[in-house]
Scaffold this active site. Structure first.
Site, PDB file in Angstrom:
ATOM      1  N   GLY A 121       0.841  -1.170   0.000  1.00  0.00           N
ATOM      2  CA  GLY A 121       0.000   0.000   0.000  1.00  0.00           C
ATOM      3  C   GLY A 121       0.883   1.229   0.000  1.00  0.00           C
ATOM      4  O   GLY A 121       1.660   1.433  -0.909  1.00  0.00           O
ATOM      5  N   CYS A 122       0.803   2.042   1.001  1.00  0.00           N
ATOM      6  CA  CYS A 122       1.666   3.193   1.265  1.00  0.00           C
ATOM      7  C   CYS A 122       1.034   4.520   0.868  1.00  0.00           C
ATOM      8  O   CYS A 122       0.299   4.625  -0.111  1.00  0.00           O
ATOM      9  CB  CYS A 122       3.024   3.083   0.598  1.00  0.00           C
ATOM     10  SG  CYS A 122       3.904   1.564   1.015  1.00  0.00           S
ATOM     11  N   THR A 123       1.354   5.529   1.675  1.00  0.00           N
ATOM     12  CA  THR A 123       1.000   6.910   1.402  1.00  0.00           C
ATOM     13  C   THR A 123       2.250   7.747   1.625  1.00  0.00           C
ATOM     14  O   THR A 123       2.897   7.620   2.674  1.00  0.00           O
ATOM     15  CB  THR A 123      -0.122   7.402   2.334  1.00  0.00           C
ATOM     16  OG1 THR A 123      -1.274   6.576   2.181  1.00  0.00           O
ATOM     17  CG2 THR A 123      -0.477   8.854   2.037  1.00  0.00           C
ATOM     18  N   ARG A 302      -7.902   6.976   1.173  1.00  0.00           N
ATOM     19  CA  ARG A 302      -6.642   7.545   1.653  1.00  0.00           C
ATOM     20  C   ARG A 302      -6.310   8.867   0.968  1.00  0.00           C
ATOM     21  O   ARG A 302      -5.923   9.844   1.613  1.00  0.00           O
ATOM     22  CB  ARG A 302      -5.503   6.553   1.465  1.00  0.00           C
ATOM     23  CG  ARG A 302      -5.545   5.358   2.397  1.00  0.00           C
ATOM     24  CD  ARG A 302      -4.455   4.367   2.037  1.00  0.00           C
ATOM     25  NE  ARG A 302      -4.623   3.877   0.667  1.00  0.00           N
ATOM     26  CZ  ARG A 302      -3.624   3.403  -0.080  1.00  0.00           C
ATOM     27  NH1 ARG A 302      -2.395   3.358   0.390  1.00  0.00           N
ATOM     28  NH2 ARG A 302      -3.865   2.968  -1.309  1.00  0.00           N
TER      29      ARG A 302
END
EC number: 3.5.1.60
Length: 359
Positions: A121-123, A302
């Site tokens: 995932g990741c932001t 997100r």
């Protein structure tokens, strides 16, 4: 190939908590002497882990996603490691495998998991405040969050007692997914879901026979370690246009005004470079796991929650504390979030990584 799917619920946006560092635990930080022989340099870090426990946890992770074709490929690589992988990666992987009493092929698998699985995932956010400071923060989301928290470390790569660059890594990994070169640039990697498992294997084979293509995490470490990429612009050029094995997003921040960008990568080159642009009001760029010119899936909030929070804070008030609050919002921080890293190349002492438990 695994595809990461988040199950999101609509939760109100709240910026009030946590306060700076409240309830957060920093990842352990160690220094590594890169002047040592490649097979020995990680021992100062590895000695803090129990060998048998690590080996048991690692094999449980490997067994959950490895297949016959992958193992056959890794056995080939392991049999001629120095031929297939460039220095210093072959020697370091061999030394780590020896320390943990594991097969070299197993450690190769662990080091190539992004290129093989393309799952995550990741932001990541890069922002410029009203005084011209560049701030960079990221959440790393992945499968096996509990295991990866146990393996998360911050490593200062040093030569002659001086830190050349810093990275947040997982024990056993020689590549980099999050890093900082002091007074030059910061970088984080987000997954870009594109292609099939056959594409992955073909590109890995191409990388093995060509010194012009590199594995993704090695690409970032190369950029951090090379003197010819010791500026934002030179690092951006390498990360954008040097061929590699997997599509991705590189989020990169610098030290000067407008030095911030999201690089959208195909396997061989960038398809887009999205930069800070104050003239059009773009004082921050926020990347999750979708091309910024496309809408994310309706179930993934997100991006919308992160953008809304950043605009609510505003350019005058943005700093690492504020960005931590954004990355702590429900959904932005989620059950798969392993860690949050805060960094600024112009303020290298601010580099910090915190474990996250966002259930």
């Amino acid at each position: 190939m695994w595809r990461l799917s988040f199950i999101f619920l609509a939760i109100p946006l709240v910026l009030g908590s946590p306060t700076w560092n409240e309830g957060l635990t920093k990842a352990p930080r160690y220094s590594m002497n890169i002047d040592l022989p490649e097979e020995e340099r990680w021992e100062s870090v590895l000695q803090h882990w129990n060998v048998s426990e690590y080996r048991e946890m690692a094999r449980a992770v490997f067994d959950s996603f490895v297949n016959k074709e992958t193992m056959q490929l890794l056995e080939i690589i392991a049999g001629s490691l120095d031929y297939y992988l460039p220095s210093p990666y072959a020697g370091e992987i061999r030394g780590i495998a020896k320390f943990f009493q594991m097969d070299v092929g197993e450690m190769v698998l662990y080091n190539l998991f992004y290129d093989i699985t393309l799952s995550g995932g990741c932001t990541s956010i890069v922002a410029q405040d009203s005084k011209g400071n560049i701030w960079h923060a990221r959440n790393w989301d992945y499968y096996f969050p509990a295991t990866l928290r146990n393996w998360t470390v911050v490593v200062d790569f040093q030569s002659h007692g001086k830190t050349l660059y810093t990275a947040t890594s997982f024990i056993g990994q020689v590549g980099v997914f999050t890093g900082q070169r002091p007074n030059a640039f910061t970088v984080s990697l987000n997954e870009r879901d594109e292609g099939t498992i056959l594409d992955d294997m073909i590109q890995i084979l191409k990388a093995l026979i060509s010194d012009k293509t590199v594995f993704t995490s090695f690409q970032i470490r190369d950029a951090l370690s090379r003197n010819d990429t010791a500026t934002f612009d030179s690092a951006l050029q390498r990360l954008a246009y040097h061929p590699e094995t997997a599509p991705n997003y590189y989020i990169i921040g610098g030290v000067k005004s407008t030095e911030g960008a999201v690089i959208t990568r195909a396997r061989l080159t960038a398809v887009d470079v999205w930069r800070l642009d104050l003239s059009s009001g773009r004082w921050f760029v926020l990347e999750t796991n979708y091309d910024h010119w496309k809408s994310p899936p309706k179930w993934d909030y997100r991006r919308s929650h992160g953008n809304k929070a950043m605009n609510a804070i505003g350019q005058d008030a943005i700093d690492l504390e504020a960005m931590l609050k954004v990355l702590s919002l429900p959904l932005v921080c989620n059950p798969m979030t392993v860690y949050t890293t805060l960094m600024s190349a112009a303020h290298p002492s601010s580099y910090a990584t915190f474990f996250r438990h966002c259930d």
